[in-house]
Design a protein around this motif. Sequence first.
Motif, PDB file in Angstrom:
ATOM      1  N   GLU A 161       0.839  -1.202   0.000  1.00 53.45           N
ATOM      2  CA  GLU A 161       0.000   0.000   0.000  1.00 53.45           C
ATOM      3  C   GLU A 161       0.868   1.244   0.000  1.00 53.45           C
ATOM      4  OE1 GLU A 161      -1.974  -0.707   3.684  1.00 53.45           O
ATOM      5  OE2 GLU A 161      -3.581  -1.914   2.786  1.00 53.45           O
ATOM      6  N   GLY A 162       0.525   2.228  -0.821  1.00 52.47           N
ATOM      7  CA  GLY A 162       1.172   3.531  -0.801  1.00 52.47           C
ATOM      8  C   GLY A 162       2.304   3.724  -1.784  1.00 52.47           C
ATOM      9  N   LEU A 163       2.768   2.666  -2.442  1.00 52.30           N
ATOM     10  CA  LEU A 163       3.795   2.809  -3.467  1.00 52.30           C
ATOM     11  C   LEU A 163       3.159   3.086  -4.825  1.00 52.30           C
ATOM     12  CD1 LEU A 163       6.222  -0.110  -2.496  1.00 52.30           C
ATOM     13  CD2 LEU A 163       6.500   2.336  -2.002  1.00 52.30           C
ATOM     14  N   LYS A 164       3.978   3.374  -5.824  1.00 54.23           N
ATOM     15  CA  LYS A 164       3.455   3.652  -7.164  1.00 54.23           C
ATOM     16  C   LYS A 164       2.658   2.464  -7.693  1.00 54.23           C
ATOM     17  CE  LYS A 164       4.884   5.137 -11.797  1.00 54.23           C
ATOM     18  NZ  LYS A 164       6.033   5.588 -12.635  1.00 54.23           N
ATOM     19  N   TYR A 165       3.179   1.265  -7.446  1.00 57.71           N
ATOM     20  CA  TYR A 165       2.481   0.050  -7.866  1.00 57.71           C
ATOM     21  C   TYR A 165       2.041  -0.700  -6.612  1.00 57.71           C
ATOM     22  CZ  TYR A 165       4.990   1.233 -12.129  1.00 57.71           C
ATOM     23  OH  TYR A 165       5.508   1.893 -13.212  1.00 57.71           O
ATOM     24  N   THR A 166       0.758  -0.898  -6.461  1.00 53.97           N
ATOM     25  CA  THR A 166       0.218  -1.534  -5.274  1.00 53.97           C
ATOM     26  C   THR A 166      -0.172  -2.990  -5.568  1.00 53.97           C
ATOM     27  OG1 THR A 166      -2.048  -0.796  -5.760  1.00 53.97           O
ATOM     28  CG2 THR A 166      -0.653   0.675  -4.445  1.00 53.97           C
ATOM     29  N   LEU A 167      -0.287  -3.757  -4.512  1.00 55.49           N
ATOM     30  CA  LEU A 167      -0.771  -5.131  -4.609  1.00 55.49           C
ATOM     31  C   LEU A 167      -1.774  -5.380  -3.495  1.00 55.49           C
ATOM     32  CD1 LEU A 167       2.432  -7.299  -5.300  1.00 55.49           C
ATOM     33  CD2 LEU A 167       0.578  -6.788  -6.909  1.00 55.49           C
ATOM     34  N   LYS A 168      -2.744  -6.208  -3.770  1.00 55.35           N
ATOM     35  CA  LYS A 168      -3.711  -6.589  -2.738  1.00 55.35           C
ATOM     36  C   LYS A 168      -3.946  -8.088  -2.819  1.00 55.35           C
ATOM     37  CE  LYS A 168      -8.305  -5.535  -0.850  1.00 55.35           C
ATOM     38  NZ  LYS A 168      -7.752  -5.313   0.513  1.00 55.35           N
ATOM     39  N   ASP A 169      -3.656  -8.765  -1.712  1.00 59.74           N
ATOM     40  CA  ASP A 169      -3.870 -10.209  -1.607  1.00 59.74           C
ATOM     41  C   ASP A 169      -3.209 -10.959  -2.766  1.00 59.74           C
ATOM     42  OD1 ASP A 169      -4.805 -12.430  -0.243  1.00 59.74           O
ATOM     43  OD2 ASP A 169      -6.685 -12.496  -1.351  1.00 59.74           O
ATOM     44  N   ALA A 170      -1.993 -10.563  -3.096  1.00 60.59           N
ATOM     45  CA  ALA A 170      -1.274 -11.162  -4.222  1.00 60.59           C
ATOM     46  C   ALA A 170      -0.375 -12.298  -3.747  1.00 60.59           C
ATOM     47  CB  ALA A 170      -0.440 -10.102  -4.933  1.00 60.59           C
ATOM     48  N   CYS A 171       0.134 -13.036  -4.710  1.00 59.91           N
ATOM     49  CA  CYS A 171       1.072 -14.116  -4.428  1.00 59.91           C
ATOM     50  C   CYS A 171       2.370 -13.842  -5.177  1.00 59.91           C
ATOM     51  CB  CYS A 171       0.474 -15.463  -4.842  1.00 59.91           C
ATOM     52  SG  CYS A 171       1.509 -16.875  -4.391  1.00 59.91           S
ATOM     53  N   LEU A 172       3.477 -13.791  -4.452  1.00 65.76           N
ATOM     54  CA  LEU A 172       4.791 -13.604  -5.043  1.00 65.76           C
ATOM     55  C   LEU A 172       5.599 -14.884  -4.871  1.00 65.76           C
ATOM     56  CD1 LEU A 172       5.807 -10.050  -3.721  1.00 65.76           C
ATOM     57  CD2 LEU A 172       4.696 -10.624  -5.888  1.00 65.76           C
ATOM     58  N   THR A 173       6.431 -15.195  -5.862  1.00 68.24           N
ATOM     59  CA  THR A 173       7.317 -16.346  -5.762  1.00 68.24           C
ATOM     60  C   THR A 173       8.743 -15.920  -6.093  1.00 68.24           C
ATOM     61  OG1 THR A 173       7.296 -17.161  -8.040  1.00 68.24           O
ATOM     62  CG2 THR A 173       5.395 -17.735  -6.664  1.00 68.24           C
ATOM     63  N   SER A 174       9.698 -16.765  -5.711  1.00 67.16           N
ATOM     64  CA  SER A 174      11.101 -16.471  -5.998  1.00 67.16           C
ATOM     65  C   SER A 174      11.451 -16.720  -7.465  1.00 67.16           C
ATOM     66  CB  SER A 174      12.006 -17.324  -5.107  1.00 67.16           C
ATOM     67  OG  SER A 174      11.743 -18.703  -5.299  1.00 67.16           O
ATOM     68  N   MET A 175      10.499 -17.252  -8.219  1.00 71.98           N
ATOM     69  CA  MET A 175      10.746 -17.541  -9.634  1.00 71.98           C
ATOM     70  C   MET A 175      10.475 -16.347 -10.546  1.00 71.98           C
ATOM     71  SD  MET A 175      11.736 -20.746  -9.738  1.00 71.98           S
ATOM     72  CE  MET A 175      12.638 -20.335  -8.244  1.00 71.98           C
ATOM     73  N   VAL A 176       9.620 -15.410 -10.087  1.00 70.69           N
ATOM     74  CA  VAL A 176       9.240 -14.244 -10.900  1.00 70.69           C
ATOM     75  C   VAL A 176       9.382 -12.985 -10.047  1.00 70.69           C
ATOM     76  CG1 VAL A 176       7.431 -13.145 -12.246  1.00 70.69           C
ATOM     77  CG2 VAL A 176       7.608 -15.640 -12.220  1.00 70.69           C
ATOM     78  N   PRO A 177      10.277 -12.037 -10.404  1.00 71.56           N
ATOM     79  CA  PRO A 177      10.507 -10.835  -9.596  1.00 71.56           C
ATOM     80  C   PRO A 177       9.475  -9.734  -9.865  1.00 71.56           C
ATOM     81  CG  PRO A 177      12.004 -10.843 -11.446  1.00 71.56           C
ATOM     82  CD  PRO A 177      11.222 -12.129 -11.540  1.00 71.56           C
ATOM     83  N   LEU A 178       8.222 -10.029  -9.600  1.00 75.80           N
ATOM     84  CA  LEU A 178       7.147  -9.078  -9.884  1.00 75.80           C
ATOM     85  C   LEU A 178       7.315  -7.771  -9.109  1.00 75.80           C
ATOM     86  CD1 LEU A 178       4.361  -8.537 -11.226  1.00 75.80           C
ATOM     87  CD2 LEU A 178       3.313  -9.583  -9.192  1.00 75.80           C
ATOM     88  N   GLY A 179       7.878  -7.850  -7.926  1.00 74.42           N
ATOM     89  CA  GLY A 179       7.946  -6.662  -7.071  1.00 74.42           C
ATOM     90  C   GLY A 179       9.180  -5.804  -7.251  1.00 74.42           C
ATOM     91  N   VAL A 180       9.975  -6.047  -8.287  1.00 76.97           N
ATOM     92  CA  VAL A 180      11.192  -5.267  -8.471  1.00 76.97           C
ATOM     93  C   VAL A 180      10.876  -3.860  -8.995  1.00 76.97           C
ATOM     94  CG1 VAL A 180      11.635  -5.957 -10.868  1.00 76.97           C
ATOM     95  CG2 VAL A 180      13.562  -5.419  -9.346  1.00 76.97           C
ATOM     96  N   SER A 181      11.690  -2.883  -8.596  1.00 81.67           N
ATOM     97  CA  SER A 181      11.628  -1.503  -9.111  1.00 81.67           C
ATOM     98  C   SER A 181      10.278  -0.834  -8.920  1.00 81.67           C
ATOM     99  CB  SER A 181      12.016  -1.476 -10.604  1.00 81.67           C
ATOM    100  OG  SER A 181      13.351  -1.873 -10.772  1.00 81.67           O
ATOM    101  N   ASN A 182       9.805  -0.844  -7.685  1.00 78.45           N
ATOM    102  CA  ASN A 182       8.652  -0.026  -7.324  1.00 78.45           C
ATOM    103  C   ASN A 182       9.180   1.346  -6.910  1.00 78.45           C
ATOM    104  OD1 ASN A 182       5.972   0.720  -6.658  1.00 78.45           O
ATOM    105  ND2 ASN A 182       5.547  -1.337  -5.903  1.00 78.45           N
ATOM    106  N   GLU A 183       8.286   2.252  -6.488  1.00 83.27           N
ATOM    107  CA  GLU A 183       8.737   3.626  -6.257  1.00 83.27           C
ATOM    108  C   GLU A 183       7.917   4.286  -5.153  1.00 83.27           C
ATOM    109  OE1 GLU A 183       9.333   7.706  -8.925  1.00 83.27           O
ATOM    110  OE2 GLU A 183       8.818   5.794  -9.883  1.00 83.27           O
ATOM    111  N   PHE A 184       8.639   5.017  -4.272  1.00 81.80           N
ATOM    112  CA  PHE A 184       7.965   5.864  -3.281  1.00 81.80           C
ATOM    113  C   PHE A 184       7.377   7.075  -3.989  1.00 81.80           C
ATOM    114  CE2 PHE A 184      11.319   3.775  -0.705  1.00 81.80           C
ATOM    115  CZ  PHE A 184      10.518   3.210   0.284  1.00 81.80           C
ATOM    116  N   VAL A 185       6.136   7.434  -3.652  1.00 84.31           N
ATOM    117  CA  VAL A 185       5.472   8.553  -4.337  1.00 84.31           C
ATOM    118  C   VAL A 185       4.856   9.545  -3.344  1.00 84.31           C
ATOM    119  CG1 VAL A 185       5.038   7.393  -6.532  1.00 84.31           C
ATOM    120  CG2 VAL A 185       3.419   7.088  -4.631  1.00 84.31           C
TER     121      VAL A 185
END
Length: 214
Positions: A161-185
């Motif tokens: 919550e609160g970053l440029k790209y948000t997620l809600k009830d998501a699933c992250l794995t070590s195989m796909v770096p979905l959360g890389v390079s987000n940004e404080f806004v």
Amino acid sequence: MKNICYIIGASVTEGMYIDRQAGDFVIAADGGLEALSKLGISADLCVGDFDSLGRVPDFENTLQHPCEKDDTDTALALCEGIKRGYTDFVIYGGLGGRLDHTMANIQNCAGAADHGSMLWMWGEGNAVCIFGDENSLSFGADMKGMISVFASDRACGVNIEGLKYTLKDACLTSMVPLGVSNEFVGNPVNISAQDGVLIVMWNEDAESFVEKIR
């Protein structure tokens, strides 16, 4: 105020700062003893095989391990802190230098986070926080720059919550770096997971980092 176990490794970079308070515990991992000496800070315990230090220290509270061992010196220090009941850890000298040691330190921290600990690392202007579903990470609206959120293995129910790209009830794995390079806004930020361990990385100077961990 929470009590912190500080672990100091050999590859500490310029700018390291420890705001030691009553109830904190300081462990020198091998060559970290010299880094502490330069700062004028005494260790409560010294752990390692002492190949980096080049000698067994003449220090009352020393635990020497053989060079041929399964755990790194940082891992041994982490285990000693856990044995003493600490759940909040700050590691200096765990980032930079040898890439394999950095990876090993992150994995060791992830293992501890999976059992309820919250772990912070800082080096060369890089900050890392590793935590499991019993904890969460927050930032004030004054933070700037980039931030990345990774999963150790698999983390579900992830909320950003609160970053440029948000997620809600998501699933992250070590195989796909979905959360890389987000940004404080310019918003307050909160990062959490309902199940699993998250590894959060951002850039910050040592003084601001110390204020955050308290």
